[in-house]
Design an enzyme around this catalytic site. Structure first.
Site, short mmCIF file in Angstrom:
data_model
loop_
_atom_site.label_atom_id
_atom_site.label_comp_id
_atom_site.label_asym_id
_atom_site.label_seq_id
_atom_site.Cartn_x
_atom_site.Cartn_y
_atom_site.Cartn_z
CG ASP A 154 -2.28 0.91 1.40
OD1 ASP A 154 -1.64 2.23 0.77
OD2 ASP A 154 -3.04 0.73 0.95
CG ASP A 187 1.87 4.84 -7.43
OD1 ASP A 187 0.80 4.05 -7.99
OD2 ASP A 187 2.33 6.22 -7.60
CG ASN A 225 -8.27 -4.38 -2.86
OD1 ASN A 225 -9.75 -4.79 -2.45
ND2 ASN A 225 -7.74 -3.18 -2.05
CE1 TYR A 230 -13.72 4.07 -7.77
CE2 TYR A 230 -16.13 3.96 -7.52
CZ TYR A 230 -14.90 2.66 -7.31
OH TYR A 230 -14.91 2.41 -6.41
CE LYS A 289 -12.92 0.44 -8.89
NZ LYS A 289 -11.49 0.18 -8.25
CB THR A 305 -13.74 0.76 2.47
OG1 THR A 305 -14.15 1.82 1.40
CG2 THR A 305 -13.85 -0.28 2.13
#
Length: 266
Positions: A37, A62, A89, A155, A159, A190
């Protein structure tokens, strides 16, 4: 259960949320996990795994940088002798601006992390997984990538690309025994959605979160982790090139006026 005993695994976006929950699950079931991460909280994830008796190594990367993805794969091979599972993820929200208020720099950054990141994960992880005789790559997409109404244009577009990438890469990896699938979370608690959940709790409005899906609630990261782990496991050995919605049923319907179970329609 020990579905991942002897397996070398990379989880990106492992500093919180779905990534952390899945890394903990992989380790609990015997996997040796590289938790990756950009956030320093990835060290906390590794510590949680270590304290539970699992095996983990934290690295800061990254996910949209090719050099960093190559480094993650290299570290997994050096520490654990190869690679069996990649869970790509990591992602960012990019805010909620509409098309006309979204500048090119913003959408470029969202696509770099959310779409180019999974592309790089497949490009560099798949050959190493194939060398071990096969395994699995799992990508985090979103219900926002299935149809409109669940995210910003940037976004949602990113996706949708991830969903298609799972299908295309599954085809291009034919004969390798490397499976590629995507999970499509709905509203999940999250780091990305924390402000929404915190506001609802403080305002006593938790019953309004997820009210558009038939389960009438948001998801917890552990619920998504279970599906990601299934797709990464041998139990999903014949599941390939699919995008699995984990959204409480949100994407199962077009917009309708819905009556509650057991109540008479008005």
């Amino acid at each position: 259960m020990a579905r991942f005993t002897g397996k070398s695994i990379i989880v990106t976006g492992a500093g919180s949320g779905i990534g952390r929950a899945t890394a903990l699950l992989f380790a609990r079931e015997g996997g040796s996990v590289i938790v990756a991460d950009q956030a320093e909280t990835v060290e906390e994830t590794a510590d949680l795994i270590d304290r539970a008796g699992g095996t983990a190594h934290a690295i800061r990367i990254d996910a949209g940088s090719e050099d960093d993805v190559v480094r993650a794969v290299t570290v997994a091979c050096e520490y654990y002798g190869g690679l069996d599972v990649m869970f790509a993820n990591a992602g960012i929200s990019g805010g909620m601006a509409n098309i006309f208020d979204t500048d090119v720099a913003l959408i470029t950054e969202v696509l770099r992390v959310n779409l180019i990141g999974p592309f790089l994960a497949i490009k560099h992880a798949a050959p190493k997984i194939a060398e071990r005789g096969g395994g699995a790559i799992v990508l985090t997409a979103s219900v926002a990538g299935i149809r409109s109404g669940a995210g910003s244009p940037a976004y949602s577009a990113s996706k949708a690309g991830v969903i298609n990438l799972a299908m295309v890469s599954a085809q291009q990896l034919a004969g390798s025994n490397v499976r590629v699938n995507a999970i499509c979370p709905g509203l999940t608690e999250t780091g990305m959605t924390k402000p929404t959940f915190d506001y609802a709790r403080d305002a006593g409005k938790m019953d309004r979160l997820g009210r558009l899906n038939p389960l009438r609630r948001g998801a917890q990261p552990e619920e998504l982790a279970e599906v990601a782990a299934f797709l990464a496991s041998d139990a999903a050995s014949y599941v390939n090139g699919q995008a699995i919605a984990v959204d409480g049923g949100l994407s199962s319907s077009h917009p309708v006026t819905r009556q509650d179970y057991g109540k008479t329609a008005v």
